[in-house]
Design a protein around this motif. Sequence first.
Motif, PDB file in Angstrom:
ATOM      1  N   VAL A  57      69.172 -11.289  49.001  1.00 50.90           N
ATOM      2  CA  VAL A  57      68.964 -10.650  49.508  1.00 50.90           C
ATOM      3  C   VAL A  57      68.185  -9.456  48.735  1.00 50.90           C
ATOM      4  O   VAL A  57      67.192  -8.512  48.937  1.00 50.90           O
ATOM      5  N   GLN A  58      69.032  -9.165  47.653  1.00 50.34           N
ATOM      6  CA  GLN A  58      68.711  -7.995  46.452  1.00 50.34           C
ATOM      7  C   GLN A  58      66.776  -8.652  46.552  1.00 50.34           C
ATOM      8  O   GLN A  58      66.282  -8.202  46.092  1.00 50.34           O
ATOM      9  N   ARG A  59      67.620 -10.228  45.824  1.00 49.84           N
ATOM     10  CA  ARG A  59      66.344 -10.276  44.767  1.00 49.84           C
ATOM     11  C   ARG A  59      64.482 -10.584  45.809  1.00 49.84           C
ATOM     12  O   ARG A  59      63.612 -10.056  45.289  1.00 49.84           O
ATOM     13  N   VAL A  60      64.742 -10.794  46.980  1.00 51.82           N
ATOM     14  CA  VAL A  60      63.825 -10.829  48.124  1.00 51.82           C
ATOM     15  C   VAL A  60      63.404  -9.045  48.010  1.00 51.82           C
ATOM     16  O   VAL A  60      61.872  -8.391  47.906  1.00 51.82           O
ATOM     17  N   GLN A  61      64.178  -8.307  48.127  1.00 52.55           N
ATOM     18  CA  GLN A  61      63.185  -6.813  47.315  1.00 52.55           C
ATOM     19  C   GLN A  61      62.941  -6.602  46.803  1.00 52.55           C
ATOM     20  O   GLN A  61      61.655  -5.597  46.749  1.00 52.55           O
ATOM     21  N   LEU A  62      63.156  -7.241  46.044  1.00 51.10           N
ATOM     22  CA  LEU A  62      62.988  -6.854  44.616  1.00 51.10           C
ATOM     23  C   LEU A  62      61.534  -7.478  44.484  1.00 51.10           C
ATOM     24  O   LEU A  62      60.837  -6.921  44.025  1.00 51.10           O
ATOM     25  N   VAL A  63      61.586  -9.145  45.279  1.00 52.86           N
ATOM     26  CA  VAL A  63      59.449  -9.609  44.268  1.00 52.86           C
ATOM     27  C   VAL A  63      59.119  -8.907  45.264  1.00 52.86           C
ATOM     28  O   VAL A  63      57.792  -8.758  45.285  1.00 52.86           O
ATOM     29  N   LEU A  64      60.046  -8.372  46.879  1.00 51.94           N
ATOM     30  CA  LEU A  64      58.276  -7.769  47.430  1.00 51.94           C
ATOM     31  C   LEU A  64      58.013  -6.286  46.811  1.00 51.94           C
ATOM     32  O   LEU A  64      56.814  -5.425  47.392  1.00 51.94           O
ATOM     33  N   ARG A  65      58.737  -5.569  46.074  1.00 52.82           N
ATOM     34  CA  ARG A  65      59.239  -4.249  45.008  1.00 52.82           C
ATOM     35  C   ARG A  65      57.542  -4.963  44.153  1.00 52.82           C
ATOM     36  O   ARG A  65      56.650  -3.767  44.241  1.00 52.82           O
ATOM     37  N   GLU A  66      57.891  -5.701  43.523  1.00 46.27           N
ATOM     38  CA  GLU A  66      57.322  -6.265  42.492  1.00 46.27           C
ATOM     39  C   GLU A  66      55.474  -6.458  42.970  1.00 46.27           C
ATOM     40  O   GLU A  66      54.403  -6.180  42.169  1.00 46.27           O
ATOM     41  N   ARG A  67      55.830  -6.612  44.027  1.00 50.69           N
ATOM     42  CA  ARG A  67      54.470  -7.779  44.794  1.00 50.69           C
ATOM     43  C   ARG A  67      54.152  -6.613  45.205  1.00 50.69           C
ATOM     44  O   ARG A  67      52.545  -6.235  45.362  1.00 50.69           O
ATOM     45  N   ALA A  68      53.773  -5.056  46.067  1.00 46.72           N
ATOM     46  CA  ALA A  68      53.248  -4.252  46.663  1.00 46.72           C
ATOM     47  C   ALA A  68      52.630  -3.526  45.255  1.00 46.72           C
ATOM     48  O   ALA A  68      51.968  -2.524  46.473  1.00 46.72           O
ATOM     49  N   ALA A  69      53.660  -3.374  44.152  1.00 49.00           N
ATOM     50  CA  ALA A  69      53.432  -2.469  43.218  1.00 49.00           C
ATOM     51  C   ALA A  69      51.885  -2.307  43.241  1.00 49.00           C
ATOM     52  O   ALA A  69      51.586  -1.555  43.148  1.00 49.00           O
ATOM     53  N   ALA A  70      51.511  -3.221  42.916  1.00 45.93           N
ATOM     54  CA  ALA A  70      49.809  -3.972  42.724  1.00 45.93           C
ATOM     55  C   ALA A  70      49.274  -3.411  43.860  1.00 45.93           C
ATOM     56  O   ALA A  70      48.086  -2.593  43.693  1.00 45.93           O
ATOM     57  N   LEU A  71      49.645  -3.895  45.277  1.00 44.94           N
ATOM     58  CA  LEU A  71      48.801  -3.364  45.850  1.00 44.94           C
ATOM     59  C   LEU A  71      48.328  -2.456  46.254  1.00 44.94           C
ATOM     60  O   LEU A  71      47.626  -1.196  46.774  1.00 44.94           O
ATOM     61  N   LEU A  72      49.555  -1.666  46.023  1.00 47.04           N
ATOM     62  CA  LEU A  72      49.925   0.180  46.023  1.00 47.04           C
ATOM     63  C   LEU A  72      48.923   0.620  45.439  1.00 47.04           C
ATOM     64  O   LEU A  72      48.189   1.602  45.059  1.00 47.04           O
ATOM     65  N   GLN A  73      48.923   0.340  44.175  1.00 44.71           N
ATOM     66  CA  GLN A  73      47.557   1.044  43.312  1.00 44.71           C
ATOM     67  C   GLN A  73      46.221   0.275  43.313  1.00 44.71           C
ATOM     68  O   GLN A  73      45.646   1.343  43.001  1.00 44.71           O
ATOM     69  N   ASN A  74      46.237  -0.574  43.047  1.00 43.44           N
ATOM     70  CA  ASN A  74      44.677  -0.902  44.173  1.00 43.44           C
ATOM     71  C   ASN A  74      44.521  -0.487  45.543  1.00 43.44           C
ATOM     72  O   ASN A  74      42.890   0.939  45.600  1.00 43.44           O
ATOM     73  N   TYR A  75      44.991  -0.093  46.016  1.00 41.85           N
ATOM     74  CA  TYR A  75      45.379   0.582  47.295  1.00 41.85           C
ATOM     75  C   TYR A  75      45.064   2.204  47.126  1.00 41.85           C
ATOM     76  O   TYR A  75      43.599   2.727  47.302  1.00 41.85           O
ATOM     77  N   ALA A  76      45.308   2.755  46.374  1.00 41.24           N
ATOM     78  CA  ALA A  76      45.081   4.460  46.211  1.00 41.24           C
ATOM     79  C   ALA A  76      44.387   4.242  44.816  1.00 41.24           C
ATOM     80  O   ALA A  76      42.984   5.137  45.252  1.00 41.24           O
ATOM     81  N   THR A  77      43.617   3.422  44.004  1.00 35.20           N
ATOM     82  CA  THR A  77      42.226   3.624  43.387  1.00 35.20           C
ATOM     83  C   THR A  77      41.425   3.214  44.717  1.00 35.20           C
ATOM     84  O   THR A  77      40.043   4.154  44.246  1.00 35.20           O
TER      85      THR A  77
END
Length: 452
Positions: free
Chosen positions: A348-368
């Motif tokens: 459960v914790q691993r999945v949440q961390l993976v989602l955070r990791e993958r969302a980080a790049a998308l959040l940056q791209n979205y803001a840019t």
Amino acid sequence: MKSQHLPAAFSMVAAIVFTVLVTSPFGWAQSLSTQGVSTPATPQDTAAPSPGLTLAELEQIALHSNPTLAQAKAEIQAAAARKLQSGLYPNPTVGYQGEQIRGGIQGGGEQGFFVSQDIVLGGKLGLNRNVYEQQKKQAEAEAEEQRLRIINGVRVSYYQALAAQKMVDLRHKLAKLAEDAVETSRQLGNVGQADQPDVLEAEVEGEQAELAVVAAEQNQIRRWRELAATVGKPEMPLAPLVGNLEDMPEDNPDQWMQAILKESPAVKIAQLGVLKAEASLARAKRDPVPNLQLRGGLEKNLELEAITNRAIGLQGFAEVGVQIPLFNRNQGSVGVARSDLERAQQEVQRVQLVLRERAAALLQNYATLRTTVERYRDRMIPRARKAYELYSRNYSGMAAAYPQVLIAQRTLFQLQADYITALENLWASSIALKGFLLTDGLEAPTRAGEMD
């Protein structure tokens, strides 16, 4: 001679400028409206929209035609069947039994039939059903995940195809303007108002515009094929799409991130994995409880009695037994179940961390991308359009060289193309973030109980 043709040449240039300002996509009317200046409606604005496919229609087609959703539903049925099978009672055993069978004139022996049945104790069948019930819930969560993956995949492909469609329209309009510019340059060259290098440069610009049309049309075909495959209709003919690419998505990345961590199907599947591991541990602990073994039957004893000299006849028998868990108390399986539970909890914790990791790049791209789109729309394109207008007017007044007009035109056209591309990428990023990072509509659903 030049003085007689000069007004006509300037009229042609002015006509080209007017055409650019009025017909160019994301054009002058839009920049005026953003500055608070209203523009009158034209007959084209009030005409009924051309028929085409909407996003909602494509989503419904995909939900009925995409094969991965049927695969996910089949996995739910399989999980329900496994649950049913795990709770079924053991079948009885029926057989023949014979002892001391003798032949010849004496005969004798015992022959008959028996029935044996294991009585399951300790609630093990109910615990079996509980294990597979959690697996069934995982399959249902996988099906919901697959539905979201299909919907998001269709939406991403839709906006990519819509952007390609807009790009084709833009390239056709720009090619027409470039063609008009070439014709005007040639006419100005004929009357001595344009040098040969200016004419040649205009012709090169026209050729480049035609090649850009070809590239845009091929990209549109590619995007349409991808969209058709995602909805499950690969033979669907190319059709216009109805939608507004500039209707920007809502801006709430923080809320999207919290939803990904709490409501994502991947997190729910991992949490259901913990419940399944707990159920498996409970079942393993109950396994040492022995089952009750029953056996009984009826047989005919042909042995002769010494007094009556007759066969003894029918007689019954019965057996009751249990297996004593003296050496094997399922210790190893209980240890495995405990390890699986610990792994599931960490998953459960691993999945949440993976989602955070993958969302980080998308959040940056979205803001840019959002900043880029707003900058193109509100500042860069209006300024480039104004510069093009001024250079065109100066050229018509003999105050600017024609290459300056071409450079301004090229800058404006490139900004408009980049604006469409930025909008396309912005929609893709926002759909992925709002859709729990699930975008591949043709990815096969994971089997219940397997790692995603």
